[in-house]
Design a protein around this motif. Structure first.
Motif, PDB file in Angstrom:
ATOM      1  N   GLY A  18       0.804  -1.114   0.143  1.00 35.12           N
ATOM      2  CA  GLY A  18       0.057   0.173  -0.027  1.00 35.12           C
ATOM      3  C   GLY A  18       0.918   1.386  -0.103  1.00 35.12           C
ATOM      4  O   GLY A  18       0.437   2.491  -0.060  1.00 35.12           O
ATOM      5  N   LYS A  19       2.041   1.114   0.194  1.00 35.36           N
ATOM      6  CA  LYS A  19       3.050   2.492   0.212  1.00 35.36           C
ATOM      7  C   LYS A  19       3.368   2.855  -1.077  1.00 35.36           C
ATOM      8  O   LYS A  19       3.537   1.803  -2.017  1.00 35.36           O
ATOM      9  CB  LYS A  19       4.112   2.321   1.368  1.00 35.36           C
ATOM     10  N   GLU A  20       3.683   4.106  -1.326  1.00 38.87           N
ATOM     11  CA  GLU A  20       4.182   4.443  -2.661  1.00 38.87           C
ATOM     12  C   GLU A  20       5.818   4.808  -2.687  1.00 38.87           C
ATOM     13  O   GLU A  20       6.273   5.466  -1.442  1.00 38.87           O
ATOM     14  CB  GLU A  20       3.403   5.623  -3.217  1.00 38.87           C
ATOM     15  N   PHE A  21       6.344   4.487  -3.618  1.00 40.28           N
ATOM     16  CA  PHE A  21       7.871   4.698  -3.648  1.00 40.28           C
ATOM     17  C   PHE A  21       8.333   5.389  -5.010  1.00 40.28           C
ATOM     18  O   PHE A  21       7.773   5.140  -5.979  1.00 40.28           O
ATOM     19  CB  PHE A  21       8.644   3.468  -3.340  1.00 40.28           C
ATOM     20  N   GLN A  22       9.281   6.200  -4.781  1.00 39.80           N
ATOM     21  CA  GLN A  22      10.111   6.643  -6.211  1.00 39.80           C
ATOM     22  C   GLN A  22      11.290   5.723  -6.283  1.00 39.80           C
ATOM     23  O   GLN A  22      12.093   4.875  -5.471  1.00 39.80           O
ATOM     24  CB  GLN A  22      10.605   8.084  -5.787  1.00 39.80           C
ATOM     25  N   CYS A  23      11.102   4.948  -7.581  1.00 40.65           N
ATOM     26  CA  CYS A  23      12.015   3.932  -7.764  1.00 40.65           C
ATOM     27  C   CYS A  23      12.625   4.182  -9.175  1.00 40.65           C
ATOM     28  O   CYS A  23      12.354   4.832 -10.128  1.00 40.65           O
ATOM     29  CB  CYS A  23      11.391   2.567  -7.914  1.00 40.65           C
ATOM     30  N   LEU A  24      14.059   3.613  -9.242  1.00 39.81           N
ATOM     31  CA  LEU A  24      14.748   3.521 -10.547  1.00 39.81           C
ATOM     32  C   LEU A  24      15.025   2.109 -11.042  1.00 39.81           C
ATOM     33  O   LEU A  24      15.126   1.417 -10.399  1.00 39.81           O
ATOM     34  CB  LEU A  24      16.294   3.942 -10.096  1.00 39.81           C
ATOM     35  N   VAL A  25      14.362   2.297 -12.194  1.00 44.12           N
ATOM     36  CA  VAL A  25      14.193   1.007 -13.043  1.00 44.12           C
ATOM     37  C   VAL A  25      15.453   0.730 -13.388  1.00 44.12           C
ATOM     38  O   VAL A  25      16.172   1.384 -14.549  1.00 44.12           O
ATOM     39  CB  VAL A  25      13.214   0.812 -14.135  1.00 44.12           C
ATOM     40  N   ASP A  26      16.128  -0.407 -12.968  1.00 41.55           N
ATOM     41  CA  ASP A  26      17.594  -0.690 -13.360  1.00 41.55           C
ATOM     42  C   ASP A  26      17.726  -2.114 -13.973  1.00 41.55           C
ATOM     43  O   ASP A  26      18.888  -2.538 -14.251  1.00 41.55           O
ATOM     44  CB  ASP A  26      18.371  -0.826 -12.094  1.00 41.55           C
ATOM     45  N   GLU A  27      16.744  -2.982 -14.287  1.00 43.96           N
ATOM     46  CA  GLU A  27      16.835  -4.191 -14.766  1.00 43.96           C
ATOM     47  C   GLU A  27      15.801  -4.854 -15.515  1.00 43.96           C
ATOM     48  O   GLU A  27      14.488  -4.525 -15.034  1.00 43.96           O
ATOM     49  CB  GLU A  27      17.440  -5.093 -13.776  1.00 43.96           C
ATOM     50  N   LYS A  28      15.932  -5.334 -16.838  1.00 39.71           N
ATOM     51  CA  LYS A  28      14.690  -5.834 -17.590  1.00 39.71           C
ATOM     52  C   LYS A  28      14.822  -7.411 -16.877  1.00 39.71           C
ATOM     53  O   LYS A  28      15.937  -7.894 -16.941  1.00 39.71           O
ATOM     54  CB  LYS A  28      14.971  -5.974 -18.859  1.00 39.71           C
ATOM     55  N   SER A  29      13.645  -8.067 -16.466  1.00 35.73           N
ATOM     56  CA  SER A  29      13.926  -9.189 -16.093  1.00 35.73           C
ATOM     57  C   SER A  29      13.335 -10.095 -17.037  1.00 35.73           C
ATOM     58  O   SER A  29      14.124 -10.432 -17.926  1.00 35.73           O
ATOM     59  CB  SER A  29      12.899  -9.309 -14.484  1.00 35.73           C
ATOM     60  N   PHE A  30      12.135 -10.677 -16.946  1.00 33.02           N
ATOM     61  CA  PHE A  30      11.599 -11.545 -17.888  1.00 33.02           C
ATOM     62  C   PHE A  30      10.021 -11.038 -18.413  1.00 33.02           C
ATOM     63  O   PHE A  30       9.542 -10.575 -17.614  1.00 33.02           O
ATOM     64  CB  PHE A  30      11.584 -13.111 -17.453  1.00 33.02           C
TER      65      PHE A  30
END
Length: 64
Positions: A18-30
């Motif tokens: 339920g919490k919000e975060f600023q995130c950096l997308v650092d990896e493509k998974s699958f």
């Protein structure tokens, strides 16, 4: 010991639902999944068909 660790980790992860975060997308998974990291370097998996690698995005946690 591993079972105890997994249970503790699950409880910690449930606490951020339920919490919000600023995130950096650092990896493509699958498939359409990406790995992103918040300011605490906590790993958060997201699903998106958009190309998000390297972008900073706002995410809300729905599941642990």
């Amino acid at each position: 010991m591993l079972k105890l660790h997994n249970n503790m980790t699950l409880e910690i992860n449930k606490s951020i639902i339920g919490k919000e975060f600023q995130c950096l997308v650092d990896e493509k998974s699958f498939d359409d999944f990406y790995v992103c990291r918040n300011d605490s370097y906590r790993m958060i998996m997201i699903k998106s068909r958009e190309k998000l690698l390297g972008q900073k995005i706002k995410v809300r946690v729905f599941d642990a």
